[in-house]
Design a protein around this motif. Structure first.
Motif, short mmCIF file in Angstrom:
data_model
loop_
_atom_site.label_atom_id
_atom_site.label_comp_id
_atom_site.label_asym_id
_atom_site.label_seq_id
_atom_site.Cartn_x
_atom_site.Cartn_y
_atom_site.Cartn_z
N TYR A 16 0.82 -1.18 0.02
CA TYR A 16 0.06 0.01 -0.04
C TYR A 16 0.80 1.16 -0.13
CZ TYR A 16 -3.65 -3.32 1.28
OH TYR A 16 -4.74 -4.39 1.26
N TYR A 21 -1.17 4.20 -1.88
CA TYR A 21 -2.35 4.42 -1.22
C TYR A 21 -2.16 4.99 0.35
CZ TYR A 21 -3.96 1.14 -4.71
OH TYR A 21 -4.02 0.71 -6.16
N TRP A 22 -1.03 4.48 0.71
CA TRP A 22 -0.64 5.05 2.15
C TRP A 22 0.63 5.90 2.03
CZ3 TRP A 22 -0.44 0.37 6.05
CH2 TRP A 22 -1.72 -0.15 6.15
N ASP A 204 -5.10 4.99 6.41
CA ASP A 204 -6.12 4.49 5.54
C ASP A 204 -7.20 5.54 5.31
OD1 ASP A 204 -8.80 3.82 7.14
OD2 ASP A 204 -7.43 3.08 8.54
N ALA A 358 -7.34 -1.25 -5.42
CA ALA A 358 -6.95 -2.26 -4.42
C ALA A 358 -7.86 -2.98 -3.53
CB ALA A 358 -5.83 -1.72 -3.49
N PRO A 384 -6.86 -1.35 1.41
CA PRO A 384 -5.92 -0.33 2.05
C PRO A 384 -6.83 0.31 3.08
CG PRO A 384 -6.47 0.34 -0.12
CD PRO A 384 -6.95 -0.91 -0.10
#
Length: 531
Positions: A16, A21-22, A204, A358, A384
């Motif tokens: 992630y 994503y993070w 998240d 994801a 995620p």
């Protein structure tokens, strides 16, 4: 991560991070845009805050709470109505590193006590009065029942407690939390007993804000009307208030979701997007026919929380002059949206498809195998922004999560060939009352606490406006003990149950139908009531 929370496996966490994503972003931080300070951040019926004033108020409150001894990772139960105070409190707690536990406006002593005990909360932040409740009296009851609370902070007249306005100090430097640590707690729908605590991390939740704002087209010129309680994930972060503020837009906070409160705010603030649960949509459509308010700025209506019937969905474009977006999600994580440009049939009849590339989603038959498109099964998901476990709930987590980390949602869905979901029901025993989840077992326990009731079964019955209504079937001890619906509702109120959990209908029976193993046969009850 905070003790009692389940982290993502490092292999997934590394993925992630690597895939963006993070990002290390923290909730509640300033954007760094120096030109933002003079722009309007928050509008309420009686107050307007620029970004500069909002930031300063949050910094001063964070410092004031710290001076009271509230520290990073301390849990704080927050129960405030939609308003500027709630926006300031959210940002202040994020910046301090204290963890808000978002109670809902309808919660009363039973629910707040449960939240304080579950979180071992050190503070409760509430209004002086809201709706029909004096929260200072509620706080007194909670203090008497719990042992961890050190502070009660009241917005308004504090009575015997501390005024929220007095938690004020010059801003100080604060340590930055770990982005992959817990930032806040949301509440589960309470499908089997009291609500469970859902830990959401900075990493998240900021991803959820970014992705949902991008999908919905929310940016600096957006004006988001928060009509639903801001403590709901839907109104808070889909993209909601937090997503709008992160994007540099304006959050417009309504004290109630009624047309009388919301329509003037739509005109005054030039609202472009808002969110409703299905029971409110026909009320807004009817009111739009006679209102004097100019609703022409409204471009997007999000509807979620329960299934919107296609006939009502079909009225939105003409009735409100805006596009409809169906949203199906859960505070535990996974969000599904219909998209701009989707065929009308999909927008009217489905609840959307996953937000993130994801998101890993399965639709699972009762035998554990994957359902084919068009077949009904339970939705399993991981990703995620979907939790890996409820807070301090090891036994429950073993039931609700697979060995591979998929969350068993309990939702029965059908996936279309285009990948959209149609929500068809629940696997567990809950009433979805206009988006508010009423746990049948909890209400039954309240009923059975009254000595005049010897047996109780709570179940969902169809309702044309709410989707489902709560029906309490009871066996009274004798004819002299028989109660009316209003008296039964009063019993639950006296026990501190929230108003939305009160039965809508009461059926008195001489005896309960039983299954072969001696359990109350709810299917037989439903069939009998339908007949």
């Amino acid at each position: 991560m905070l003790d009692g929370c389940t982290p993502w496996p490092e292999t997934l966490a590394a993925r992630y991070r690597a895939e963006g994503y993070w990002t290390g972003e923290l909730l509640g931080r300033r954007s760094g845009d120096t030109g933002l300070a003079a722009r309007t951040a928050v509008v309420t019926p009686d107050r307007t805050l620029t970004y500069g004033r909002l930031d300063l108020a949050a910094d001063r409150l964070a410092a004031g709470l710290g001076a009271l001894g509230i520290a990073p990772r301390d849990r704080i139960v927050v129960q405030l109505p939609n308003g500027a105070d709630l926006a300031v409190v959210c940002l202040a707690l994020f910046r301090l590193g204290a963890l808000p536990v978002f109670a809902l406006p309808a919660h009363r002593a039973a629910e707040i006590t449960h939240l304080v005990e579950s979180a071992e909360a050190v503070a409760y932040i509430c209004a002086d009065r809201d709706l029909d409740c004096d929260h200072r009296e509620l706080a007194r009851q909670v203090l008497a029942r719990t042992g961890s609370l050190k502070h009660v902070l009241v917005a308004g007249d504090p009575g015997p407690f501390t005024a929220l306005a007095d938690a004020d100090a010059d801003p100080v430097g604060l340590p930055l939390p770990d982005p992959e640590d817990v930032a806040l707690f949301l509440l589960s729908g309470g499908t089997s007993g009291p609500p469970k605590l859902i830990p959401r991390t900075h990493a998240d939740y900021t991803y959820q804000l970014r992705a949902s704002a991008a999908l919905c087209g929310v940016g600096p010129h957006s004006r988001y009307l928060c009509a639903l309680p801001m403590g709901h994930n839907f109104a808070l972060a889909c993209p909601g208030v937090l997503g709008t503020l992160r994007a540099g837009g304006t959050a417009v906070l309504a004290p109630a979701p009624t047309p009388e409160e919301c329509f003037p705010l739509i005109e005054r603030a030039g609202v472009t997007v808002t969110s409703l649960v299905p029971p409110l949509v026909p009320l807004w459509l009817d009111a739009a026919e006679w209102t004097d308010s100019d609703l022409s700025s409204l471009a997007l209506l999000q509807v979620g929380g329960s299934r919107l019937d296609p006939a009502t969905a079909g009225r939105v474009a003409d009735g409100l002059g805006c596009a409809l977006q169906q949203v199906y999600g859960m505070a535990e994580g996974l969000l599904n949206f219909t998209r701009p440009g989707d065929p009308e049939e999909e927008v009217l009849h489905t609840q959307g498809r996953p937000l993130s590339p994801a998101d890993e989603v399965r639709v699972v038959r009762e035998d554990g195998t994957d359902a084919a498109p068009g077949e009904v099964g339970e939705l399993y998901t991981r990703g995620p922004y979907t939790l890996r476990g409820y807070y301090r709930a090891d036994a429950l987590n073993r039931l609700r999560f697979t060995e591979e980390g998929h969350y068993r949602s309990g939702d029965l869905v059908r996936r279309t060939a285009a990948g959209n979901f149609e929500v068809v029901g629940r696997t567990n025993d809950v009433v979805n009352r206009g988006g508010e989840k009423v746990p049948c077992q909890e209400v039954e326990e309240h009923l059975l606490a009254d000595p005049r009731i010897v047996s109780a079964a709570v179940l969902a019955l169809p309702h044309p406006l709410m989707g489902e209504q709560t029906c309490a079937c009871v066996v009274f001890r004798d004819a002299e003990a028989e109660l009316t619906l209003r008296q039964v509702q009063a019993v639950l109120r006296e026990r501190g149950a929230a108003a939305y959990k009160l039965p809508d209908r009461l059926v008195a029976l001489p005896r309960m139908p039983l299954t072969g193993v001696g359990k109350i046969d709810k299917r037989a009850l439903r069939d009998g009531l339908a007949d």
